[in-house]
Write a protein that holds these residues in place. Structure first.
Motif, PDB file in Angstrom:
ATOM      1  N   ALA A 180      44.983  44.847  44.105  1.00 28.42           N
ATOM      2  CA  ALA A 180      44.630  44.459  45.470  1.00 28.42           C
ATOM      3  C   ALA A 180      43.978  43.072  45.473  1.00 28.42           C
ATOM      4  CB  ALA A 180      43.685  45.482  46.073  1.00 28.42           C
ATOM      5  N   PHE A 181      44.264  42.308  46.515  1.00 30.02           N
ATOM      6  CA  PHE A 181      43.669  40.991  46.699  1.00 30.02           C
ATOM      7  C   PHE A 181      42.502  41.080  47.679  1.00 30.02           C
ATOM      8  CE2 PHE A 181      47.722  39.883  45.019  1.00 30.02           C
ATOM      9  CZ  PHE A 181      47.645  38.601  44.509  1.00 30.02           C
ATOM     10  N   GLN A 231      33.090  42.224  43.125  1.00 31.64           N
ATOM     11  CA  GLN A 231      34.028  42.865  44.040  1.00 31.64           C
ATOM     12  C   GLN A 231      35.325  43.237  43.335  1.00 31.64           C
ATOM     13  OE1 GLN A 231      34.698  40.651  47.677  1.00 31.64           O
ATOM     14  NE2 GLN A 231      34.809  42.568  48.799  1.00 31.64           N
ATOM     15  N   ALA A 232      35.822  42.349  42.470  1.00 28.91           N
ATOM     16  CA  ALA A 232      37.051  42.642  41.739  1.00 28.91           C
ATOM     17  C   ALA A 232      36.881  43.857  40.838  1.00 28.91           C
ATOM     18  CB  ALA A 232      37.467  41.428  40.913  1.00 28.91           C
ATOM     19  N   LEU A 233      35.768  43.897  40.126  1.00 29.79           N
ATOM     20  CA  LEU A 233      35.505  45.028  39.239  1.00 29.79           C
ATOM     21  C   LEU A 233      35.335  46.317  40.034  1.00 29.79           C
ATOM     22  CD1 LEU A 233      32.999  43.358  36.745  1.00 29.79           C
ATOM     23  CD2 LEU A 233      35.452  43.711  36.424  1.00 29.79           C
ATOM     24  N   VAL A 304      43.116  40.947  33.540  1.00 30.27           N
ATOM     25  CA  VAL A 304      42.629  39.604  33.850  1.00 30.27           C
ATOM     26  C   VAL A 304      42.006  39.614  35.240  1.00 30.27           C
ATOM     27  CG1 VAL A 304      43.243  37.163  34.087  1.00 30.27           C
ATOM     28  CG2 VAL A 304      44.512  38.624  32.490  1.00 30.27           C
ATOM     29  N   VAL A 305      40.799  39.059  35.356  1.00 29.71           N
ATOM     30  CA  VAL A 305      40.179  38.843  36.666  1.00 29.71           C
ATOM     31  C   VAL A 305      40.462  37.413  37.088  1.00 29.71           C
ATOM     32  CG1 VAL A 305      38.041  38.774  37.992  1.00 29.71           C
ATOM     33  CG2 VAL A 305      38.329  40.495  36.221  1.00 29.71           C
ATOM     34  N   LEU A 306      41.038  37.249  38.272  1.00 23.61           N
ATOM     35  CA  LEU A 306      41.311  35.930  38.830  1.00 23.61           C
ATOM     36  C   LEU A 306      40.330  35.678  39.966  1.00 23.61           C
ATOM     37  CD1 LEU A 306      45.209  36.199  39.031  1.00 23.61           C
ATOM     38  CD2 LEU A 306      43.859  35.103  37.244  1.00 23.61           C
ATOM     39  N   ILE A 307      39.620  34.558  39.903  1.00 21.80           N
ATOM     40  CA  ILE A 307      38.608  34.233  40.914  1.00 21.80           C
ATOM     41  C   ILE A 307      38.862  32.815  41.434  1.00 21.80           C
ATOM     42  CG2 ILE A 307      36.158  33.919  41.405  1.00 21.80           C
ATOM     43  CD1 ILE A 307      35.539  35.864  39.150  1.00 21.80           C
ATOM     44  N   ALA A 308      39.013  32.702  42.745  1.00 24.71           N
ATOM     45  CA  ALA A 308      39.260  31.398  43.364  1.00 24.71           C
ATOM     46  C   ALA A 308      38.173  31.089  44.379  1.00 24.71           C
ATOM     47  CB  ALA A 308      40.621  31.398  44.057  1.00 24.71           C
ATOM     48  N   PHE A 309      37.896  29.802  44.540  1.00 24.44           N
ATOM     49  CA  PHE A 309      36.987  29.344  45.587  1.00 24.44           C
ATOM     50  C   PHE A 309      37.269  27.877  45.825  1.00 24.44           C
ATOM     51  CE2 PHE A 309      34.919  30.048  41.496  1.00 24.44           C
ATOM     52  CZ  PHE A 309      34.594  28.757  41.090  1.00 24.44           C
ATOM     53  N   GLY A 310      37.092  27.433  47.064  1.00 24.04           N
ATOM     54  CA  GLY A 310      37.414  26.042  47.363  1.00 24.04           C
ATOM     55  C   GLY A 310      36.943  25.641  48.741  1.00 24.04           C
ATOM     56  N   GLY A 316      38.536  34.027  46.919  1.00 24.16           N
ATOM     57  CA  GLY A 316      39.356  35.227  46.742  1.00 24.16           C
ATOM     58  C   GLY A 316      39.335  35.707  45.307  1.00 24.16           C
ATOM     59  N   THR A 317      39.823  36.915  45.114  1.00 28.83           N
ATOM     60  CA  THR A 317      39.883  37.489  43.774  1.00 28.83           C
ATOM     61  C   THR A 317      40.944  38.578  43.732  1.00 28.83           C
ATOM     62  OG1 THR A 317      38.547  38.493  42.013  1.00 28.83           O
ATOM     63  CG2 THR A 317      38.137  39.271  44.239  1.00 28.83           C
ATOM     64  N   THR A 318      41.430  38.859  42.545  1.00 27.09           N
ATOM     65  CA  THR A 318      42.326  39.984  42.313  1.00 27.09           C
ATOM     66  C   THR A 318      42.297  40.310  40.827  1.00 27.09           C
ATOM     67  OG1 THR A 318      44.548  40.884  42.705  1.00 27.09           O
ATOM     68  CG2 THR A 318      44.422  38.646  41.866  1.00 27.09           C
ATOM     69  N   LEU A 319      42.814  41.472  40.486  1.00 31.46           N
ATOM     70  CA  LEU A 319      43.016  41.860  39.104  1.00 31.46           C
ATOM     71  C   LEU A 319      44.496  41.756  38.777  1.00 31.46           C
ATOM     72  CD1 LEU A 319      40.765  45.048  38.796  1.00 31.46           C
ATOM     73  CD2 LEU A 319      40.230  42.736  38.021  1.00 31.46           C
ATOM     74  N   LEU A 320      44.796  41.263  37.595  1.00 30.29           N
ATOM     75  CA  LEU A 320      46.168  41.154  37.123  1.00 30.29           C
ATOM     76  C   LEU A 320      46.283  41.878  35.792  1.00 30.29           C
ATOM     77  CD1 LEU A 320      49.064  39.930  37.166  1.00 30.29           C
ATOM     78  CD2 LEU A 320      48.089  37.890  36.070  1.00 30.29           C
ATOM     79  N   ARG A 321      47.143  42.882  35.748  1.00 33.00           N
ATOM     80  CA  ARG A 321      47.415  43.581  34.495  1.00 33.00           C
ATOM     81  C   ARG A 321      48.603  42.887  33.830  1.00 33.00           C
ATOM     82  NH1 ARG A 321      44.241  47.042  31.637  1.00 33.00           N
ATOM     83  NH2 ARG A 321      43.764  48.216  33.563  1.00 33.00           N
ATOM     84  N   TRP A 322      48.339  42.278  32.681  1.00 35.80           N
ATOM     85  CA  TRP A 322      49.333  41.426  32.032  1.00 35.80           C
ATOM     86  C   TRP A 322      50.519  42.245  31.515  1.00 35.80           C
ATOM     87  CZ3 TRP A 322      49.658  36.529  32.741  1.00 35.80           C
ATOM     88  CH2 TRP A 322      50.469  35.744  31.920  1.00 35.80           C
TER      89      TRP A 322
END
Length: 341
Positions: A180-181, A231-233, A304-310, A316-322
């Motif tokens: 989920a994003f 939040q991602a966790l 993988v936890v992806l965290i963006a800000f700008g 934003g954030t999401t989890l990615l299972r490689w």
């Protein structure tokens, strides 16, 4: 039932010209040591006069296609995230589409500053998940900041660089791919980092420069990073110990490492590329993800936890299972590109 969508290929492109701190420091009125100590950035790349954002983005996308062994005709969607478009209109994605010859793809831009790639990934993931006729999407993060940086402004000249990275999204095995994003925006702080001129409010043809409220940006990062990580966790119902890598925007490596350590993220988990390329905006996260893959830091099933800000501000954030079965890699076709190990 929807097929899981994940990363099936990645590529990147850096302009040939590499600018060290010694070079930048002269015009900015500081020392190379000052830049390194305050920012952690050691070098950044600058596009050639004839290179625009679409040129960088197209080069990155071509390398991603080669890495994934996909033909350009297989692309259904191209999403380009950038704050430095070729022009105000048309969409830079249309320029990229033409340069790579992806005539069958729908092309559109996403503007969310340095969070743009994550916003674009949400659009592309949902597109593929909901359209049974679509199979592959490209999400390209690209910036040509050097066209807009005042070389005498130490706050921006020391940080910003040019570069592009492309991520191919497609079907992956069950239990792999994006979770989920969580995305957010708060326009009250839009003035913190911006290019003021060139739009409908100040429609001029020259003098567009990046400006940045350093303290405001710092405070925002130190506030949003821990919130997004937690939040991602929480949404993924996982602990930090279960996370292989934390891949995030790279506005300032020194500040990023401080925020990460305060949250218990280890040096082994944190992917840092800002020291090599500076702040490349919407390209930071896909570039760091591609670099981690090419360095062998990701294995099948890794979380993988992806965290963006700008600017905007956005986050934003999401989890990615490689997905190791996707054979994600970075094609070594261009000399200025990341190489496989």
């Amino acid at each position: 039932m929807n097929v899981p969508v994940g990363v099936v290929g990645a590529g990147s492109y850096l302009p040939a010209r590499r600018r060290t701190n010694d070079e930048v420091a002269v015009a900015a009125g500081v020392s190379a040591e000052w830049i390194a100590g305050r920012t952690g950035v050691l070098a950044r790349h600058a596009a050639a006069p004839e290179e625009a954002a679409s040129d960088l983005g197209a080069a990155a996308l071509k390398s991603a296609l080669a890495a994934a062994h996909l033909e350009v005709e297989q692309l259904d969607v191209i999403v380009v995230a950038t704050s430095t478009p070729d022009e105000l209109g048309p969409a830079t994605a249309c320029r990229v589409q033409a340069l790579v010859g992806a005539r069958q793809a729908v092309a559109l831009d996403v503007t969310a500053a340095c969070s743009g790639w994550l916003f674009g990934a949400r659009v592309a993931r949902d597109w593929l998940a909901q359209d049974p006729s679509a199979r592959y999407a490209a999400v390209v993060g690209v910036e040509a900041y050097s066209k807009f940086v005042d070389p005498t402004d130490r706050a921006t000249a020391s940080l910003f660089g040019d570069g592009a990275a492309a991520t191919l999204l497609g079907p992956v095995a069950e239990g792999r791919g994006f979770g989920a994003f969580t995305l957010g925006s708060d326009g009250r702080y839009a003035d913190h980092a911006m290019i003021a001129a060139g739009g409908s409010r100040l429609p001029v043809t020259r003098g567009q420069r990046i400006t940045m409220n350093g303290k405001g940006v710092r405070d925002f990062i130190l506030d949003v990073f821990p919130r997004m990580l937690a939040q991602a966790l929480g949404r993924g119902r996982v602990t930090l110990d279960e996370v292989a890598l934390v891949v995030t925007h790279q506005p300032n490596p020194v500040l990023l490492q401080r925020a990460a350590r305060e949250m218990g993220v280890t040096d082994r988990q944190l992917v840092v590329v800002g020291d090599e390329v500076g702040n490349i905006g919407a390209a930071n996260i896909p570039y760091a993800l591609a670099k981690a893959a090419s360095d062998g830091r990701l294995r099948d099933g890794d979380l993988v936890v992806l965290i963006a800000f700008g600017g905007g501000v956005t986050w934003g954030t999401t989890l990615l299972r490689w997905s190791g079965a996707s054979a994600v890699r970075v094609a070594p076709a261009l000399a200025t590109q990341l190489q496989l190990h």
